[in-house]
Enzyme design. Structure first.
Site, mmCIF file in Angstrom:
data_model
loop_
_atom_site.group_PDB
_atom_site.id
_atom_site.type_symbol
_atom_site.label_atom_id
_atom_site.label_comp_id
_atom_site.label_asym_id
_atom_site.label_seq_id
_atom_site.Cartn_x
_atom_site.Cartn_y
_atom_site.Cartn_z
ATOM 1 N N THR A 181 28.640 47.618 14.527
ATOM 2 C CA THR A 181 29.238 48.923 14.259
ATOM 3 C C THR A 181 29.002 49.857 15.434
ATOM 4 O O THR A 181 27.995 49.741 16.127
ATOM 5 C CB THR A 181 28.573 49.495 12.987
ATOM 6 N N ARG A 209 35.464 44.736 0.274
ATOM 7 C CA ARG A 209 34.115 45.316 0.380
ATOM 8 C C ARG A 209 34.152 46.502 1.346
ATOM 9 O O ARG A 209 34.714 46.436 2.426
ATOM 10 C CB ARG A 209 33.141 44.266 0.891
ATOM 11 N N VAL A 210 33.551 47.601 0.953
ATOM 12 C CA VAL A 210 33.429 48.756 1.842
ATOM 13 C C VAL A 210 31.942 48.995 2.068
ATOM 14 O O VAL A 210 31.152 48.980 1.108
ATOM 15 C CB VAL A 210 34.093 50.005 1.233
ATOM 16 N N GLY A 211 31.565 49.199 3.320
ATOM 17 C CA GLY A 211 30.157 49.419 3.654
ATOM 18 C C GLY A 211 29.801 50.883 3.733
ATOM 19 O O GLY A 211 30.502 51.750 3.189
ATOM 20 N N ASP A 212 28.721 51.180 4.424
ATOM 21 C CA ASP A 212 28.223 52.552 4.520
ATOM 22 C C ASP A 212 28.996 53.404 5.520
ATOM 23 O O ASP A 212 28.990 54.636 5.425
ATOM 24 C CB ASP A 212 26.743 52.543 4.939
ATOM 25 N N THR A 232 23.795 52.245 11.702
ATOM 26 C CA THR A 232 24.260 50.862 11.797
ATOM 27 C C THR A 232 23.245 49.929 11.164
ATOM 28 O O THR A 232 22.048 50.103 11.366
ATOM 29 C CB THR A 232 24.521 50.435 13.250
ATOM 30 N N GLY A 233 23.737 48.977 10.386
ATOM 31 C CA GLY A 233 22.817 48.034 9.739
ATOM 32 C C GLY A 233 23.392 47.517 8.441
ATOM 33 O O GLY A 233 24.607 47.617 8.209
ATOM 34 N N THR A 234 22.534 46.984 7.592
ATOM 35 C CA THR A 234 22.977 46.418 6.314
ATOM 36 C C THR A 234 23.518 47.536 5.420
ATOM 37 O O THR A 234 22.754 48.269 4.785
ATOM 38 C CB THR A 234 21.794 45.730 5.597
ATOM 39 N N GLY A 235 24.842 47.629 5.393
ATOM 40 C CA GLY A 235 25.507 48.775 4.785
ATOM 41 C C GLY A 235 25.118 49.046 3.341
ATOM 42 O O GLY A 235 25.012 50.202 2.923
#
Ligand code: ASP
Length: 314
Positions: A181, A209-212, A232-235
């Site tokens: 990201t 799927r939608v992340g953070d 940035t990272g595991t959403g």
């Protein structure tokens, strides 16, 4: 008042010296330095923080080294679904798009939402129609294809097959544990803050799927009273931990400094929840913090008049 300043990231994850060839490392360093410099130039000419972060993220989207725009990762279904968000700390206005496949620069669509809509977040087809109506460049979905991301998907699916045999129903994850990201935060000459984040998401994610990234307060937040943050990272963990806003809240309500607040979230709270990654943040005084709890994070920053400073590893 602080000199204007911009910081950018190109994702965090298992980025080690041994994993990256000297050549690739140079490519990343050059890309990061060039994009910090482009942002510094906008700020030096009196441009707004909002313009600087929008342009920095657009350039990061255009660069295939990073998982946003061109170079985005694949979903499990072999498609691309991109998310982006931008927030203006001056007004706390925000714009975001989620799950788009045909907008060349999702960050420009997010900016159009911020400027021209009474809404904050558009998803899928509606977001694409909005982008078309606002004259943004559309591309065929295969524009986002890159061979390296395609190979990465196949590695993920090969591993997923094994994982699923062992642990039924395990969620797909990125086997390369690299989050690409991109994001930018800036403070301009008038003291305004802004933040922007854009992503292709996580390799092998389920379609839909939608992340953070496009979620205000998780992947992106800006408020002149406190801080501008891009994550940035595991959403999923960043969403559940409301990561970006929590930095602001610790500063506003608990009086923590930028460094204390961002370290608390990244090095303690997210880690304890199983979250891997990092964030870039600039406060209203122009302090910069770039914490990450993974092995590396592509990052850079520069005050106007200084040379860009970039880093990859811990
Ligand atoms: N946070 C992004 C997501 O979960 C991934 C990343 O940072 O690379 O979609």
């Amino acid at each position: 008042m602080s000199k204007p300043v911009i910081a950018i990231h190109g994702g965090a994850g298992a980025i080690t010296r041994t994993a990256l060839s000297a050549e690739k490392e140079q490519e990343y360093i050059q890309a990061l330095s060039g994009i910090v410099a482009a942002g510094q130039q906008i700020l030096a000419q009196g441009g707004s923080a909002l313009d600087a972060v929008t342009e920095a993220v657009r350039l990061l989207e255009e660069c295939p080294l990073f998982n946003a725009g061109k170079g985005s990762v694949f979903t499990h279904q072999g498609t691309h679904e991109l998310d982006a968000c931008v927030m203006d700390g001056r007004t706390c206005d925000a714009g975001a798009v989620a799950g788009v496949s045909r907008i060349r620069n999702p960050i420009l669509a997010a900016r159009a939402v911020l400027e021209s809509s009474q809404h904050v977040l558009f998803a899928g087809e509606g977001a694409e129609k909005f982008a078309i109506a606002h004259g943004l460049e559309m591309v065929a979905p295969d524009f986002f294809f890159t061979q390296s991301r395609f190979d990465q998907l196949h590695r993920a699916q090969a591993e997923l097959g094994r994982v699923l045999l062992d642990h039924d129903g395990a969620e797909p994850i990125d086997p390369d544990s690299k989050f690409g990201t991109v994001g930018a935060v800036a403070l301009d000459a008038l003291g305004n803050l802004a933040a922007a984040t854009s992503t292709g998401g996580m390799t092998n994610k389920q379609a839909g799927r939608v992340g953070d990234t496009p979620i205000i307060g998780a992947g992106c937040y800006a408020n002149n009273a406190t801080v501008a943050v891009s994550s940035t990272g595991t959403g999923e963990i960043f969403m559940r931990g409301v990561a970006a806003y929590d930095v602001s809240a610790l500063m506003e309500y608990a009086g923590l400094s930028l460094q204390q607040a961002s370290d608390r979230i990244v090095m303690e709270k997210l880690l304890a929840m199983g979250g891997s990654g990092g964030m870039i943040a600039i406060d209203s005084q122009g302090n910069v913090a770039l914490p990450f709890n993974s092995e590396g994070m592509y990052r850079g920053f520069g005050y106007v008049g200084d040379a860009p400073s970039v880093g990859i590893y811990r």
